[in-house]
Design an enzyme around this catalytic site. Structure first.
Site, PDB file in Angstrom:
ATOM      1  N   LYS A  66      15.769   3.742   5.057  1.00 33.60           N
ATOM      2  CA  LYS A  66      16.375   4.533   5.779  1.00 33.60           C
ATOM      3  C   LYS A  66      15.689   5.228   7.185  1.00 33.60           C
ATOM      4  O   LYS A  66      16.313   5.245   8.111  1.00 33.60           O
ATOM      5  CB  LYS A  66      17.202   5.945   4.981  1.00 33.60           C
ATOM      6  CG  LYS A  66      18.146   5.268   4.013  1.00 33.60           C
ATOM      7  CD  LYS A  66      18.708   6.518   3.089  1.00 33.60           C
ATOM      8  CE  LYS A  66      19.558   6.073   2.168  1.00 33.60           C
ATOM      9  NZ  LYS A  66      19.800   6.780   1.040  1.00 33.60           N
ATOM     10  N   VAL A 258      15.411   4.127  -5.015  1.00 36.52           N
ATOM     11  CA  VAL A 258      15.908   3.911  -6.369  1.00 36.52           C
ATOM     12  C   VAL A 258      15.226   2.783  -7.076  1.00 36.52           C
ATOM     13  O   VAL A 258      15.433   2.785  -8.403  1.00 36.52           O
ATOM     14  CB  VAL A 258      17.591   3.797  -6.535  1.00 36.52           C
ATOM     15  CG1 VAL A 258      18.235   5.016  -6.481  1.00 36.52           C
ATOM     16  CG2 VAL A 258      18.119   2.608  -5.728  1.00 36.52           C
TER      17      VAL A 258
HETATM   18  N1  GLU Z   1      21.329   1.055  -2.497  1.00 36.10           N
HETATM   19  C1  GLU Z   1      21.229   2.301  -2.906  1.00 36.10           C
HETATM   20  C2  GLU Z   1      22.516   3.194  -2.652  1.00 36.10           C
HETATM   21  O1  GLU Z   1      22.968   3.224  -1.655  1.00 36.10           O
HETATM   22  C3  GLU Z   1      20.213   3.333  -2.259  1.00 36.10           C
HETATM   23  C4  GLU Z   1      19.841   4.232  -2.784  1.00 36.10           C
HETATM   24  C5  GLU Z   1      18.594   5.036  -2.922  1.00 36.10           C
HETATM   25  O2  GLU Z   1      17.667   4.136  -2.965  1.00 36.10           O
HETATM   26  O3  GLU Z   1      18.483   6.130  -2.857  1.00 36.10           O
HETATM   27  O4  GLU Z   1      23.393   3.777  -3.610  1.00 36.10           O
END
Ligand code: GLU
Length: 393
Positions: A66, A258
């Protein structure tokens, strides 16, 4: 092993016994991931990367993408162009919260899923592949090597991503994202599925630490103001709903994901990354957080800690044939300019009239505009035999 690597290896062994937490459970690839791997990497100013532990294990970048997609959006759209669509306020809410500003529908910040989807939607391109291509290229430039996508993870993200899709539809209903919802959300799933190692993350972090210049490739990836903006948002929003406490305890801009990755940045010093799949209740890796906290602690990296080199810039006075040579080095900021002025006044008071005093400011690593103005103003009150040299040669 060099002494710093040895120190990192020691920290790794200290945190190894921590086995609290659970792997993320929303897709099989993460739920069934081996929880054992533990890795740690630090990338410094001259592009030297030190890694310890399971540094060859690749994992999906997830939320750590992000801030880097945000950097790309800032580079392409400018700060105002991004802020029009996404806020920069910590929400104190979990990553997948429906945290939209009443009225405008702007997500609270770009590091929550809603804000990240809105940010990804700012990257232009006719279709998912074109947009993903731009994002993977940008992530690769930050990492200093070509990265690629784990297609199985992407397929699972897409199959199970109902909540993210719902968030994207809400954003579309507020015109925060334009065009096809599917293009935005599938691009986001693909960006989360890019494979990295701790080494990659450390280099990505170091690129932000050194103002957007990748210290390994020597390539400028984003501008200095963009890197600073990204770090500011990471400092306030990067650790999910633990961001405030993280800033208090560790004091470094960071972003976790995550899959168990964690990246933190000590501006002007290094990028650090750690990986261990078990997560705490906030979604941050237990052992990776402990490692970054340990390194920040032991090297005195808290951003708000005293840093004496800033208060004590390099000023040396040499006797030369025709008088004195005052050399300035390092960074000239507020305290630095105060000190230089004091040195000049002392010289003016103590030297015989007509002694030539040359102040060489051409070797300063960085001179802040306010400090230079103060120095030039001081020169106007100095005898004519005082010379300020700002350009080298
Ligand atoms: N792919 C995950 C989601 O969008 C990423 C979330 C994360 O790493 O916080 O749910």
């Amino acid at each position: 092993m060099d002494p710093i690597t040895e120190l990192l290896a020691g920290m790794l062994e200290e945190v190894r016994p921590h086995d609290a937490g659970e792997t993320a459970s929303y897709i099989p690839q993460l739920r069934d991931a081996d929880p054992a791997p533990l890795a740690f990497a630090v990338a410094g100013p001259r592009g030297r990367v030190r890694t310890v532990g399971d540094d060859e294990v690749a994992f999906t970048i997830q939320s750590i993408s992000k801030p880097f997609v945000l950097a790309l959006a800032l580079e392409q759209r400018g700060r105002d162009g991004v802020l029009e669509k996404v806020g920069v306020e910590p929400s104190g809410e979990p990553f997948n919260a429906i945290s939209l500003e009443p009225g405008t529908g702007r997500p609270a910040n770009p590091l929550l899923n809603a804000g990240a989807i809105a940010t990804t939607a700012l990257i232009e391109g006719a279709d998912v592949d074109t947009r993903t291509g731009k994002i993977v290229d940008a992530l690769s430039a930050f990492a200093g090597r070509s990265l690629w996508i784990d297609e199985k993870v992407y397929a699972s993200e897409s199959e199970t991503g109902h909540r993210n899709r719902a968030l994207a539809h809400l954003l579309r209903s507020h015109d925060v994202i334009a065009g096809a919802v599917d293009v935005a959300v599938e691009t986001y799933f693909r960006q989360c599925s890019v494979l990295v190692t701790v080494r990659d993350l450390a280099v990505m972090g170091a690129t932000l630490a050194f103002g957007g210049m990748n210290p390994v490739t020597g390539r400028r990836v984003v501008s200095e103001p963009v890197a600073r903006d990204v770090l500011a948002i990471m400092a306030s929003c990067g650790m999910y709903d633990y961001s405030g406490e993280w800033l208090l305890r560790v004091g470094l801009p960071a972003k976790s994901g995550v899959s168990g990755g964690l990246l933190a940045v000590a501006p002007s010093q290094f990028g650090v990354a750690a990986f261990s799949p078990r997560l705490d209740a906030h979604g941050n890796s237990v052992r990776a957080s402990a490692l970054v906290e340990a390194v920040a602690d032991r090297f005195g990296m808290h951003l708000l800690e005293l840093h004496e080199s800033l208060g004590e810039p390099a000023v040396s006075v040499e006797t030369v044939e025709d008088g004195r040579l005052v050399r300035l080095g390092g960074e000239l900021g507020f305290t630095g300019s105060e000190r230089v002025v004091a040195v000049l006044r002392e010289l003016a008071a103590g030297l015989a009239e007509g002694t030539v005093v040359t102040v060489d400011a051409s070797e300063l690593g960085r001179a802040n505009p306010g400090a230079l103005v103060a120095l030039r103003t001081e020169f106007q009150t100095m005898p004519d035999s005082f010379v300020l040299r700002e350009e080298s040669g």
